[in-house]
Design a protein around this motif. Sequence first.
Motif, PDB file in Angstrom:
ATOM      1  N   LEU A 157       6.959  -3.910  -2.780  1.00  0.00           N
ATOM      2  CA  LEU A 157       5.501  -4.262  -3.101  1.00  0.00           C
ATOM      3  C   LEU A 157       4.719  -4.785  -1.846  1.00  0.00           C
ATOM      4  O   LEU A 157       3.666  -4.600  -1.407  1.00  0.00           O
ATOM      5  N   ILE A 158       5.606  -5.744  -1.229  1.00  0.00           N
ATOM      6  CA  ILE A 158       4.952  -6.437  -0.134  1.00  0.00           C
ATOM      7  C   ILE A 158       5.035  -5.498   0.983  1.00  0.00           C
ATOM      8  O   ILE A 158       4.119  -5.357   1.856  1.00  0.00           O
ATOM      9  N   THR A 159       5.777  -4.519   1.396  1.00  0.00           N
ATOM     10  CA  THR A 159       5.791  -3.403   2.352  1.00  0.00           C
ATOM     11  C   THR A 159       4.541  -2.677   1.993  1.00  0.00           C
ATOM     12  O   THR A 159       4.103  -2.222   2.940  1.00  0.00           O
ATOM     13  N   ALA A 160       4.659  -2.216   0.799  1.00  0.00           N
ATOM     14  CA  ALA A 160       3.391  -1.398   0.343  1.00  0.00           C
ATOM     15  C   ALA A 160       2.117  -1.949   0.717  1.00  0.00           C
ATOM     16  O   ALA A 160       1.047  -1.438   1.280  1.00  0.00           O
ATOM     17  N   ALA A 161       1.820  -3.107   0.195  1.00  0.00           N
ATOM     18  CA  ALA A 161       0.595  -4.094   0.277  1.00  0.00           C
ATOM     19  C   ALA A 161       0.475  -4.189   1.828  1.00  0.00           C
ATOM     20  O   ALA A 161      -0.565  -4.115   2.158  1.00  0.00           O
ATOM     21  N   ARG A 162       1.363  -4.303   2.615  1.00  0.00           N
ATOM     22  CA  ARG A 162       1.141  -4.415   4.047  1.00  0.00           C
ATOM     23  C   ARG A 162       0.496  -3.333   4.610  1.00  0.00           C
ATOM     24  O   ARG A 162      -0.441  -3.433   5.670  1.00  0.00           O
ATOM     25  N   ASP A 163       0.675  -2.246   4.125  1.00  0.00           N
ATOM     26  CA  ASP A 163       0.256  -0.991   4.776  1.00  0.00           C
ATOM     27  C   ASP A 163      -1.124  -0.469   4.021  1.00  0.00           C
ATOM     28  O   ASP A 163      -2.056  -0.589   4.778  1.00  0.00           O
ATOM     29  N   VAL A 164      -1.256  -0.710   2.612  1.00  0.00           N
ATOM     30  CA  VAL A 164      -2.441  -0.438   1.962  1.00  0.00           C
ATOM     31  C   VAL A 164      -3.599  -1.494   2.501  1.00  0.00           C
ATOM     32  O   VAL A 164      -4.736  -1.108   2.882  1.00  0.00           O
TER      33      VAL A 164
ATOM     34  N   PRO B  65      -9.800  -6.186   2.328  1.00  0.00           N
ATOM     35  CA  PRO B  65      -9.743  -7.207   1.240  1.00  0.00           C
ATOM     36  C   PRO B  65     -10.159  -6.135  -0.038  1.00  0.00           C
ATOM     37  O   PRO B  65      -9.707  -6.547  -1.270  1.00  0.00           O
ATOM     38  N   GLY B  66     -10.723  -5.170   0.053  1.00  0.00           N
ATOM     39  CA  GLY B  66     -11.277  -4.330  -1.108  1.00  0.00           C
ATOM     40  C   GLY B  66     -10.217  -3.028  -1.445  1.00  0.00           C
ATOM     41  O   GLY B  66     -10.434  -2.531  -2.313  1.00  0.00           O
ATOM     42  N   ALA B  67      -9.103  -3.210  -0.784  1.00  0.00           N
ATOM     43  CA  ALA B  67      -8.027  -2.269  -1.092  1.00  0.00           C
ATOM     44  C   ALA B  67      -7.644  -2.255  -2.519  1.00  0.00           C
ATOM     45  O   ALA B  67      -7.525  -3.257  -3.090  1.00  0.00           O
ATOM     46  N   SER B  68      -7.294  -1.028  -3.122  1.00  0.00           N
ATOM     47  CA  SER B  68      -7.022  -0.835  -4.396  1.00  0.00           C
ATOM     48  C   SER B  68      -5.366  -1.267  -4.629  1.00  0.00           C
ATOM     49  O   SER B  68      -4.650  -0.935  -4.172  1.00  0.00           O
ATOM     50  N   LEU B  69      -5.264  -2.264  -5.742  1.00  0.00           N
ATOM     51  CA  LEU B  69      -3.916  -2.752  -6.011  1.00  0.00           C
ATOM     52  C   LEU B  69      -3.119  -1.807  -6.542  1.00  0.00           C
ATOM     53  O   LEU B  69      -1.885  -1.732  -6.564  1.00  0.00           O
ATOM     54  N   GLU B  70      -3.761  -0.935  -7.390  1.00  0.00           N
ATOM     55  CA  GLU B  70      -3.157   0.217  -7.803  1.00  0.00           C
ATOM     56  C   GLU B  70      -2.576   1.155  -6.842  1.00  0.00           C
ATOM     57  O   GLU B  70      -1.448   1.657  -6.965  1.00  0.00           O
ATOM     58  N   ALA B  71      -3.164   1.231  -5.584  1.00  0.00           N
ATOM     59  CA  ALA B  71      -2.665   2.021  -4.606  1.00  0.00           C
ATOM     60  C   ALA B  71      -1.561   1.251  -3.940  1.00  0.00           C
ATOM     61  O   ALA B  71      -0.401   1.984  -3.563  1.00  0.00           O
ATOM     62  N   VAL B  72      -1.341   0.020  -4.058  1.00  0.00           N
ATOM     63  CA  VAL B  72      -0.307  -0.705  -3.476  1.00  0.00           C
ATOM     64  C   VAL B  72       0.954  -0.327  -4.450  1.00  0.00           C
ATOM     65  O   VAL B  72       2.085  -0.085  -4.002  1.00  0.00           O
ATOM     66  N   ALA B  73       0.864  -0.321  -5.992  1.00  0.00           N
ATOM     67  CA  ALA B  73       1.806  -0.228  -6.636  1.00  0.00           C
ATOM     68  C   ALA B  73       2.250   1.412  -6.621  1.00  0.00           C
ATOM     69  O   ALA B  73       3.680   1.602  -6.677  1.00  0.00           O
ATOM     70  N   ARG B  74       1.268   2.093  -6.433  1.00  0.00           N
ATOM     71  CA  ARG B  74       1.734   3.662  -6.280  1.00  0.00           C
ATOM     72  C   ARG B  74       2.343   3.922  -4.849  1.00  0.00           C
ATOM     73  O   ARG B  74       3.415   4.502  -5.059  1.00  0.00           O
ATOM     74  N   GLN B  75       2.014   3.185  -4.075  1.00  0.00           N
ATOM     75  CA  GLN B  75       2.775   3.630  -2.642  1.00  0.00           C
ATOM     76  C   GLN B  75       4.220   2.728  -2.872  1.00  0.00           C
ATOM     77  O   GLN B  75       5.094   3.459  -2.267  1.00  0.00           O
ATOM     78  N   ALA B  76       4.269   1.918  -3.680  1.00  0.00           N
ATOM     79  CA  ALA B  76       5.741   1.038  -3.798  1.00  0.00           C
ATOM     80  C   ALA B  76       6.542   1.923  -4.645  1.00  0.00           C
ATOM     81  O   ALA B  76       7.579   1.631  -4.955  1.00  0.00           O
ATOM     82  N   GLY B  77       5.905   2.777  -5.350  1.00  0.00           N
ATOM     83  CA  GLY B  77       6.633   3.644  -6.403  1.00  0.00           C
ATOM     84  C   GLY B  77       6.719   3.017  -7.638  1.00  0.00           C
ATOM     85  O   GLY B  77       7.778   2.954  -8.418  1.00  0.00           O
TER      86      GLY B  77
END
Length: 194
Positions: free
Chosen positions: A19-26, A32-44
């Motif tokens: 999650l941290i790795t994905a969040a760093r990228d997203v 600040p407006g990046a989607s947390l759903e996108a973070v979860a999705r990128q993290a699988g």
Amino acid sequence: MEDGKRKPRRDALENHARLITAARDVLGKGGPGASLEAVARQAGLGVGTLYRHFPHREALFHAVYRADLEQVVAGAEALEAHDDPLEGLRAWLHANVAVVETKRGLLGALSVALTEDARASYADLSQRLRLAVDRLLNQGAARGKLRADVRADDLIETMYAFCYAHPPGPDWRQQVLRRLDIFVDGLRAQPSGR
């Protein structure tokens, strides 16, 4: 366990890291407006898993920032093993430019979430960073390789000034690294006659 807390399971630790790795990228791309759903999705992973680890957006911002700061500190602490203090500093500064480049959007997110209490929570890492860089500077000066009048704050503040003086664009990194190289070359100890 003596303190009554169970050690986190391996899969939970792995999910946290993903999650941290994905969040760093997203967050780095979306701010600040990046989607947390996108973070979860990128993290699988599912959004529920994200919220179990990070109950609110700011908790995720802080986790990413802390992980990045720990990476910067670890790099500084490893500098003592470098044969040439000047080239060690150059390599460390170049690595930090890469970190700044990837977290421009995250810094916008953090500016929203960085309260005084939050800033205080990073004081230990900031202190470790300054001590590690000062140790290398002092060793380099003692060996006659580096100027004796430079402190960690000089180095860190100059790096960030160069990073934010040039607007983002295709040549941003090249320009920052070129200026940092000029600065690092100026850290070299001068012959006593100059």
